[in-house]
Design a protein around this motif. Structure first.
Motif, short mmCIF file in Angstrom:
data_model
loop_
_atom_site.label_atom_id
_atom_site.label_comp_id
_atom_site.label_asym_id
_atom_site.label_seq_id
_atom_site.Cartn_x
_atom_site.Cartn_y
_atom_site.Cartn_z
N SER A 73 -7.26 -38.63 2.91
CA SER A 73 -6.40 -39.24 2.28
C SER A 73 -6.12 -40.95 2.70
N ASP A 74 -6.59 -40.85 3.73
CA ASP A 74 -6.19 -42.48 4.76
C ASP A 74 -7.36 -43.67 3.49
N CYS A 75 -6.92 -44.27 3.05
CA CYS A 75 -7.75 -45.99 2.54
C CYS A 75 -8.21 -46.05 3.80
N PRO A 76 -9.89 -46.09 3.30
CA PRO A 76 -11.10 -47.16 3.81
C PRO A 76 -10.38 -49.11 3.82
N PRO A 77 -11.33 -48.95 4.93
CA PRO A 77 -11.37 -51.04 4.93
C PRO A 77 -11.17 -51.54 3.25
N LEU A 78 -10.76 -52.34 3.42
CA LEU A 78 -10.29 -52.77 0.98
C LEU A 78 -12.05 -53.09 1.35
N GLY A 79 -13.28 -53.73 2.46
CA GLY A 79 -14.05 -53.87 1.79
C GLY A 79 -15.02 -53.16 1.43
N HIS A 80 -14.62 -51.99 1.97
CA HIS A 80 -15.70 -50.64 1.97
C HIS A 80 -15.42 -50.19 0.32
N LEU A 81 -14.26 -50.54 -0.31
CA LEU A 81 -14.20 -50.02 -2.03
C LEU A 81 -15.56 -50.09 -2.33
N ARG A 82 -15.63 -51.68 -2.48
CA ARG A 82 -17.05 -52.42 -3.89
C ARG A 82 -18.35 -51.32 -3.53
N TYR A 83 -18.27 -51.00 -2.00
CA TYR A 83 -19.39 -49.86 -2.50
C TYR A 83 -19.30 -48.29 -3.00
N LEU A 84 -18.57 -47.59 -3.18
CA LEU A 84 -18.14 -46.73 -3.33
C LEU A 84 -18.64 -46.20 -5.16
N GLU A 85 -18.95 -45.41 -5.35
CA GLU A 85 -19.18 -44.76 -6.25
C GLU A 85 -18.63 -45.00 -7.17
N ARG A 86 -18.54 -45.38 -8.85
CA ARG A 86 -17.48 -45.22 -9.74
C ARG A 86 -17.73 -43.83 -10.35
N TRP A 87 -16.78 -43.32 -10.96
CA TRP A 87 -16.56 -42.24 -11.51
C TRP A 87 -16.70 -42.67 -12.95
N VAL A 106 -3.51 -46.89 -1.95
CA VAL A 106 -2.76 -45.86 -2.14
C VAL A 106 -3.26 -44.68 -1.35
N SER A 107 -2.63 -44.38 -0.12
CA SER A 107 -3.30 -44.05 1.12
C SER A 107 -2.90 -42.26 0.06
N GLY A 108 -2.30 -41.58 0.94
CA GLY A 108 -2.03 -40.04 -0.18
C GLY A 108 -0.62 -39.84 0.56
N SER A 109 0.29 -40.36 1.55
CA SER A 109 0.90 -40.22 2.21
C SER A 109 1.49 -41.55 1.33
N GLY A 110 1.53 -42.64 0.71
CA GLY A 110 1.83 -43.76 -0.30
C GLY A 110 2.47 -45.01 0.85
N SER A 111 1.03 -45.09 1.26
CA SER A 111 0.81 -46.12 2.36
C SER A 111 0.27 -47.44 1.38
N THR A 112 0.50 -48.49 1.35
CA THR A 112 0.04 -49.23 0.89
C THR A 112 -1.31 -49.81 1.00
N ASP A 113 -1.72 -50.54 1.36
CA ASP A 113 -2.89 -51.93 1.26
C ASP A 113 -3.34 -53.06 0.22
N TYR A 114 -3.46 -54.29 0.50
CA TYR A 114 -3.99 -54.77 -0.28
C TYR A 114 -4.86 -56.63 0.19
N ALA A 115 -5.54 -56.90 -0.82
CA ALA A 115 -6.25 -58.48 -1.25
C ALA A 115 -5.46 -59.39 -0.47
N ASP A 116 -5.63 -59.88 0.37
CA ASP A 116 -4.55 -61.50 -0.01
C ASP A 116 -4.26 -61.80 -1.41
N SER A 117 -5.44 -61.90 -1.54
CA SER A 117 -6.00 -62.43 -3.29
C SER A 117 -5.05 -61.84 -4.23
N VAL A 118 -4.07 -60.57 -4.14
CA VAL A 118 -3.72 -59.96 -4.93
C VAL A 118 -1.95 -59.94 -4.15
#
Length: 127
Positions: free
Chosen positions: A103-117, A51-63
């Motif tokens: 505030s912009d969503c990165p590509p969903l495929g990129h999420l898995r490489y991000l640091e987990r806090w 979900v972006s800062g403005s509320g736009s959303t993106d979903y993988a096909d699986s969900v």
């Protein structure tokens, strides 16, 4: 120290629902997109929503069509409503942010490489 803390996981039967929460602290949530990725028991990671800062959303096909991501900036919390859960949804769910994307969503495929806090929250779908 910026933090993202996941909660809301649990054991649910196929077809059931869960809502995950991602509580932010130490930074201004409004300015950042928040994504969710999950790690299956076999270790595979999948970026599933953002979900972006403005509320736009993106979903993988699986969900897509089953999960809904939303944010409440006043509560500094992002939610992942998961409906019609399937066995293959089992895993540990993490919320992440990518500060360079702001505030912009990165590509969903990129999420898995991000640091987990956070430590993630475990979702088990089983009959």
């Amino acid at each position: 120290q910026p933090q993202l803390v996941e909660s809301g996981g649990g054991l649910v039967q196929p077809g059931g629902s869960l809502t995950l929460s991602c509580a932010a602290s130490g930074f201004t949530l409004d300015h950042y997109a928040i994504g969710w990725f999950r790690q299956a028991p076999g270790g595979e990671r999948e970026g599933i929503s953002c979900v972006s800062g403005s509320g736009s959303t993106d979903y993988a096909d699986s969900v897509k069509g089953r999960f809904v991501v939303s944010r409440d900036n006043a509560k500094a919390t992002v939610y992942l409503q998961m409906n019609n859960l399937k066995l293959e949804d089992t895993g540990i769910y993490y919320c992440v942010t990518d500060p360079p994307h702001g505030s912009d969503c990165p590509p969903l495929g990129h999420l898995r490489y991000l640091e987990r806090w956070g430590q993630g929250t475990r979702v088990t779908v089983s009959s």
